[in-house]
Each structure stands twice: as structure tokens, then as C-alpha cells.
Design a protein around this motif. Structure first.
Motif, PDB file in Angstrom:
ATOM      1  N   TYR A 160       0.998  -1.082   0.130  1.00  0.00           N
ATOM      2  CA  TYR A 160       0.079   0.201   0.015  1.00  0.00           C
ATOM      3  C   TYR A 160       0.896   1.341   0.038  1.00  0.00           C
ATOM      4  O   TYR A 160       0.691   2.288  -0.920  1.00  0.00           O
ATOM      5  CB  TYR A 160      -1.007   0.115   1.387  1.00  0.00           C
ATOM      6  CG  TYR A 160      -2.097   1.094   1.166  1.00  0.00           C
ATOM      7  CD1 TYR A 160      -3.200   0.671   0.632  1.00  0.00           C
ATOM      8  CD2 TYR A 160      -1.603   2.549   1.672  1.00  0.00           C
ATOM      9  CE1 TYR A 160      -4.232   1.628   0.388  1.00  0.00           C
ATOM     10  CE2 TYR A 160      -2.720   3.336   1.712  1.00  0.00           C
ATOM     11  CZ  TYR A 160      -3.939   2.913   1.144  1.00  0.00           C
ATOM     12  OH  TYR A 160      -5.061   3.934   1.086  1.00  0.00           O
ATOM     13  N   LEU A 161       1.771   1.092   0.840  1.00  0.00           N
ATOM     14  CA  LEU A 161       2.820   2.452   0.945  1.00  0.00           C
ATOM     15  C   LEU A 161       3.501   2.450  -0.508  1.00  0.00           C
ATOM     16  O   LEU A 161       3.532   3.548  -1.043  1.00  0.00           O
ATOM     17  CB  LEU A 161       3.846   2.283   2.234  1.00  0.00           C
ATOM     18  CG  LEU A 161       4.872   3.293   2.366  1.00  0.00           C
ATOM     19  CD1 LEU A 161       4.144   4.610   2.334  1.00  0.00           C
ATOM     20  CD2 LEU A 161       5.918   2.962   3.433  1.00  0.00           C
ATOM     21  N   GLN A 162       3.890   1.585  -1.088  1.00  0.00           N
ATOM     22  CA  GLN A 162       4.585   1.361  -2.521  1.00  0.00           C
ATOM     23  C   GLN A 162       3.689   2.099  -3.289  1.00  0.00           C
ATOM     24  O   GLN A 162       4.142   3.063  -4.065  1.00  0.00           O
ATOM     25  CB  GLN A 162       5.062   0.230  -2.847  1.00  0.00           C
ATOM     26  CG  GLN A 162       6.411  -0.410  -1.920  1.00  0.00           C
ATOM     27  CD  GLN A 162       6.467  -1.891  -2.307  1.00  0.00           C
ATOM     28  OE1 GLN A 162       5.720  -2.838  -2.751  1.00  0.00           O
ATOM     29  NE2 GLN A 162       7.808  -2.299  -2.296  1.00  0.00           N
ATOM     30  N   ASP A 222      15.395  13.258  -8.680  1.00  0.00           N
ATOM     31  CA  ASP A 222      14.690  14.206  -7.819  1.00  0.00           C
ATOM     32  C   ASP A 222      13.308  13.757  -7.361  1.00  0.00           C
ATOM     33  O   ASP A 222      12.813  13.769  -6.116  1.00  0.00           O
ATOM     34  CB  ASP A 222      14.352  15.696  -8.371  1.00  0.00           C
ATOM     35  CG  ASP A 222      15.636  16.214  -8.667  1.00  0.00           C
ATOM     36  OD1 ASP A 222      16.582  15.858  -7.940  1.00  0.00           O
ATOM     37  OD2 ASP A 222      15.745  17.141  -9.689  1.00  0.00           O
ATOM     38  N   VAL A 223      12.541  13.057  -8.300  1.00  0.00           N
ATOM     39  CA  VAL A 223      11.138  12.662  -7.947  1.00  0.00           C
ATOM     40  C   VAL A 223      11.482  11.254  -7.002  1.00  0.00           C
ATOM     41  O   VAL A 223      10.590  11.190  -6.198  1.00  0.00           O
ATOM     42  CB  VAL A 223      10.562  12.015  -9.314  1.00  0.00           C
ATOM     43  CG1 VAL A 223       9.283  11.157  -8.996  1.00  0.00           C
ATOM     44  CG2 VAL A 223      10.205  13.241 -10.058  1.00  0.00           C
ATOM     45  N   MET A 224      12.477  10.576  -7.215  1.00  0.00           N
ATOM     46  CA  MET A 224      12.631   9.329  -6.426  1.00  0.00           C
ATOM     47  C   MET A 224      12.793   9.921  -4.850  1.00  0.00           C
ATOM     48  O   MET A 224      12.211   9.199  -4.033  1.00  0.00           O
ATOM     49  CB  MET A 224      13.895   8.649  -6.948  1.00  0.00           C
ATOM     50  CG  MET A 224      14.398   7.401  -5.884  1.00  0.00           C
ATOM     51  SD  MET A 224      16.085   6.836  -6.540  1.00  0.00           S
ATOM     52  CE  MET A 224      17.143   8.326  -5.833  1.00  0.00           C
ATOM     53  N   ALA A 278      15.670   0.186  -6.744  1.00  0.00           N
ATOM     54  CA  ALA A 278      14.550  -0.140  -5.935  1.00  0.00           C
ATOM     55  C   ALA A 278      13.338   0.629  -6.473  1.00  0.00           C
ATOM     56  O   ALA A 278      12.350   0.288  -6.803  1.00  0.00           O
ATOM     57  CB  ALA A 278      14.651  -0.158  -4.429  1.00  0.00           C
ATOM     58  N   PHE A 279      13.341   1.917  -6.600  1.00  0.00           N
ATOM     59  CA  PHE A 279      12.427   2.853  -7.241  1.00  0.00           C
ATOM     60  C   PHE A 279      12.160   2.654  -8.716  1.00  0.00           C
ATOM     61  O   PHE A 279      10.844   2.336  -8.962  1.00  0.00           O
ATOM     62  CB  PHE A 279      13.008   4.188  -7.126  1.00  0.00           C
ATOM     63  CG  PHE A 279      12.187   5.130  -7.715  1.00  0.00           C
ATOM     64  CD1 PHE A 279      10.773   5.385  -7.255  1.00  0.00           C
ATOM     65  CD2 PHE A 279      12.546   5.953  -9.004  1.00  0.00           C
ATOM     66  CE1 PHE A 279      10.008   6.303  -7.887  1.00  0.00           C
ATOM     67  CE2 PHE A 279      11.580   7.100  -9.560  1.00  0.00           C
ATOM     68  CZ  PHE A 279      10.200   7.130  -9.028  1.00  0.00           C
ATOM     69  N   THR A 285       9.180   2.089 -17.129  1.00  0.00           N
ATOM     70  CA  THR A 285      10.161   2.591 -16.409  1.00  0.00           C
ATOM     71  C   THR A 285       9.592   4.118 -16.126  1.00  0.00           C
ATOM     72  O   THR A 285       8.780   4.803 -16.830  1.00  0.00           O
ATOM     73  CB  THR A 285      11.417   2.557 -17.305  1.00  0.00           C
ATOM     74  OG1 THR A 285      11.409   3.417 -18.378  1.00  0.00           O
ATOM     75  CG2 THR A 285      11.773   1.147 -17.777  1.00  0.00           C
ATOM     76  N   PRO A 286      10.312   4.698 -15.269  1.00  0.00           N
ATOM     77  CA  PRO A 286      10.066   6.038 -14.786  1.00  0.00           C
ATOM     78  C   PRO A 286      10.270   6.971 -16.068  1.00  0.00           C
ATOM     79  O   PRO A 286       9.423   7.915 -16.260  1.00  0.00           O
ATOM     80  CB  PRO A 286      11.139   6.484 -13.663  1.00  0.00           C
ATOM     81  CG  PRO A 286      11.257   5.116 -13.174  1.00  0.00           C
ATOM     82  CD  PRO A 286      11.235   4.286 -13.959  1.00  0.00           C
ATOM     83  N   ILE A 287      11.429   6.787 -16.869  1.00  0.00           N
ATOM     84  CA  ILE A 287      11.427   7.824 -18.173  1.00  0.00           C
ATOM     85  C   ILE A 287      10.450   7.419 -19.139  1.00  0.00           C
ATOM     86  O   ILE A 287      10.007   8.583 -19.544  1.00  0.00           O
ATOM     87  CB  ILE A 287      13.061   7.398 -18.543  1.00  0.00           C
ATOM     88  CG1 ILE A 287      14.311   7.840 -17.592  1.00  0.00           C
ATOM     89  CG2 ILE A 287      13.272   8.040 -20.073  1.00  0.00           C
ATOM     90  CD1 ILE A 287      15.481   7.538 -17.765  1.00  0.00           C
TER      91      ILE A 287
END
Length: 322
Positions: free
Chosen positions: A265-267, A287-289, A299-300, A311-313
Motif C-alpha cells: 500500500y505504501l509503495q 529528484d522524483v525518487m 528499488a525505485f 520505466t520512470p523515464i
């Protein structure tokens, strides 16, 4: 000829009725153009001749009523509209017909939340099913004997097909078209309808709002605490103390109420915050991480991709408004 019966439910979403008819009749045109005979005999089928869609806003005249269809090759169940429990009740007379067609050898495909009507038939018991991401909890509560294939655009299990949210129905229709014809015809249809033929996940579209439709006030208070303090380092023991519970009792109650462990849930709260940052700011990944409480880049990225399918990008490039 492949007999395609598009069951037309009361309160159906109109585009989920017209879409499959459009796909298979257009495929017939493609086949004729290439010198091949048409393959699909497409019929709209209903419990009565005139069916009201989307709570009476639209009306459609079906080609056949269910008592006139004793045998078919594919039954398509379009998405329902409005309150799912009421929508299923309005169409309960079709359930024995759907079961009978499957018993006689027909394949069955539900589109989006048409999965509720399909599940009510019992044909999904012990099987996996895709549906709209916003209805996962409601579906699981209503049909605990069915496994929700979270994030999946298409699920196939023993001749029963289901699709994820909204426009995912087009991906299932192309999937079925390829199965019944060939890859070239499916690709031609995907280009004609401007649909990504191989999209397999709806995770990137999911908006996590927290599973709060339960009656455990202690868990609800902890959920609200997590959503306000997700940037901080939080332990399970701290959360259990906050709820005045033992760790074991807390973990059991939290999972029962939210369908997630507290860590999951936290993730999900962290990743939802990261998605908003990527959508609305020019911040880089690191920065977002840090902003959402992660310090480990690997991990992020791993957690982000698990919940979004990107992926984040890739997510930032796809959805950034900046």
C-alpha cells in the motif's frame, strides 16, 4: 462461417456493442478485397428485440433474440454501464443462455466490465479474468472465486476471454480476429482502427486512490496516515502501534480491508505521487525518487515498473504535460 453473437445487454455501453460489430464486419470487407470469402456472420442478440443502452439514453434493435440462437461460435459480452449489481440483475435472463452456448462449444469473450455478467454465470469460477482496473475491488468482493488478472489487457483461459478497461476491448477484438483469420488481417485492422495491436498491460492507466470501501476504521486511519507521511521512513511496528494492535493482527486486518499488505500500500501511494510529479513537473528521475521517499535508484525503478508497466523515464516521456 464463424458465427459471432454479440449479446446486447440492458444498460450496455453503446461503443462496446458497436465496436465488435464494426471490427468483424470490416474484417469481412478486408477478406473480400483480398479475394477471400467473408468469414464472420455477425449478429446482435438480446433478451428482447429492442434493448435500451446506457440507462435508456440509446436504443438498439437486435438481429435475434436469445431464444432464436441455439448454436454459435463466439459470444461477446459488452461492457455494462452504471451500477454493476443492478446491471447484472437486469440481464439475469441471459445467463442460462450464455452457459448453454459455452456448453455447446462456443467461446465467450467479455469486454471491460462485461466481466461482471460473465462471472455471474459461474463460467469464470477458478479462472483468471481481466476487467477495468477501477473495478478490481468491487469485482473481487462480488466474485471471490475468480482471480483478477491485475493489469492485464487480455486474459484467455480455456476458451473464455476477457479484456481490461475501456478501450482495451479493441485489443481483445484484434486478438480474436488474428486467432480466427491471420496476423496480416489483424495488423491491417489495427492500422485501420489506429489501435496498438500488442498492448498487454493497462497498468500505466491505473490511478491508485486507496482501497477505502471497507468498515475497519482503525485501518482507514492508518491508510490516511500513510498517505500523509509516505515520504518518511515508516515501519510495520510503528503502524501496528498506531492502530493499537499486535503486528500479526495489524497485518491480517490491513490485508483483509485493502487487499494489499501495508508495504504494498505504501509503495502504491509513493508511486502514485511519483506519477503526478512526472506528469506535471520537469523533475528528473532522481529528484522524483527522493521526493517520494526512495533513496535506492534500482528499488525505485523496479517498484515503479511493477505498478505502471513502464520505466520512470518512459512514463515521463509518455505522460508529461511540460
Amino acid at each position: 462461417m464463424k458465427r459471432v453473437s454479440i449479446f446486447t445487454p440492458e444498460t450496455a455501453v453503446p461503443s462496446a456493442v458497436s465496436g465488435p460489430r464494426y471490427v468483424f464486419t470490416t474484417a469481412n470487407q478486408f477478406l473480400r478485397a483480398s479475394g477471400k470469402p467473408p468469414l464472420f456472420d455477425v449478429k446482435l442478440v438480446g433478451c428482447k428485440k429492442e434493448v435500451k443502452l446506457q440507462e435508456g439514453v440509446f436504443t438498439v434493435s437486435v438481429d435475434q433474440t436469445i431464444d432464436q440462437v441455439t448454436s454459435t461460435d463466439l459470444v461477446i459480452i459488452p461492457a455494462l454501464f452504471g451500477d454493476m449489481k443492478k446491471a447484472v440483475a437486469l440481464n439475469k435472463d441471459a445467463i442460462p443462455w450464455i452457459v448453454e452456448q459455452h456448453t455447446n462449444g462456443a467461446e465467450i469473450a467479455s469486454l471491460c466490465v462485461g466481466a461482471f455478467l460473465l462471472a455471474a454465470s459461474g463460467l469464470l469460477d477458478g479462472k483468471k479474468c481481466s476487467t477495468h482496473w477501477a473495478y478490481y475491488n468491487e469485482f473481487q468482493d462480488a466474485f471471490p472465486q475468480v482471480e483478477v488478472a491485475e493489469g492485464r489487457v487480455i486474459t484467455e483461459d480455456a476458451g473464455i476471454y476477457s479484456s481490461g478497461g475501456a478501450n482495451s476491448l479493441w485489443n481483445l477484438l484484434l486478438y480474436l480476429l488474428e486467432k480466427y483469420t491471420d496476423r496480416d488481417t489483424a495488423i491491417l485492422a489495427s492500422k485501420y482502427f489506429a489501435i496498438d495491436i500488442d498492448r498487454s498491460s493497462q497498468s500505466a492507466f491505473t490511478i491508485f486512490k486507496g482501497q477505502k470501501e471497507h468498515n475497519d476504521n482503525d485501518v482507514l486511519r492508518i491508510q490516511e496516515y500513510l498517505e500523509k507521511n509516505y515520504k518518511d521512513k515508516i515501519t510495520i511496528d510503528e503502524l501496528a502501534d498506531l492502530g493499537a494492535m499486535s503486528r500479526r493482527s495489524f497485518e491480517r486486518r490491513f490485508k483483509k480491508a485493502t487487499k494489499n499488505t501495508a508495504i504494498e500500500y505504501l509503495q502504491r501511494v509513493k508511486i502514485e505521487a511519483a506519477k503526478r510529479d512526472f506528469e506535471s513537473t520537469r523533475k528528473n528521475v532522481n529528484d522524483v525518487m527522493y521526493d517520494v521517499g526512495y533513496t535506492d535508484n534500482k528499488a525505485f525503478r523496479t517498484v515503479f515498473k511493477r505498478f505502471t508497466g513502464l520505466t520512470p523515464i518512459a512514463y515521463r516521456n509518455k505522460y508529461s504535460k511540460m
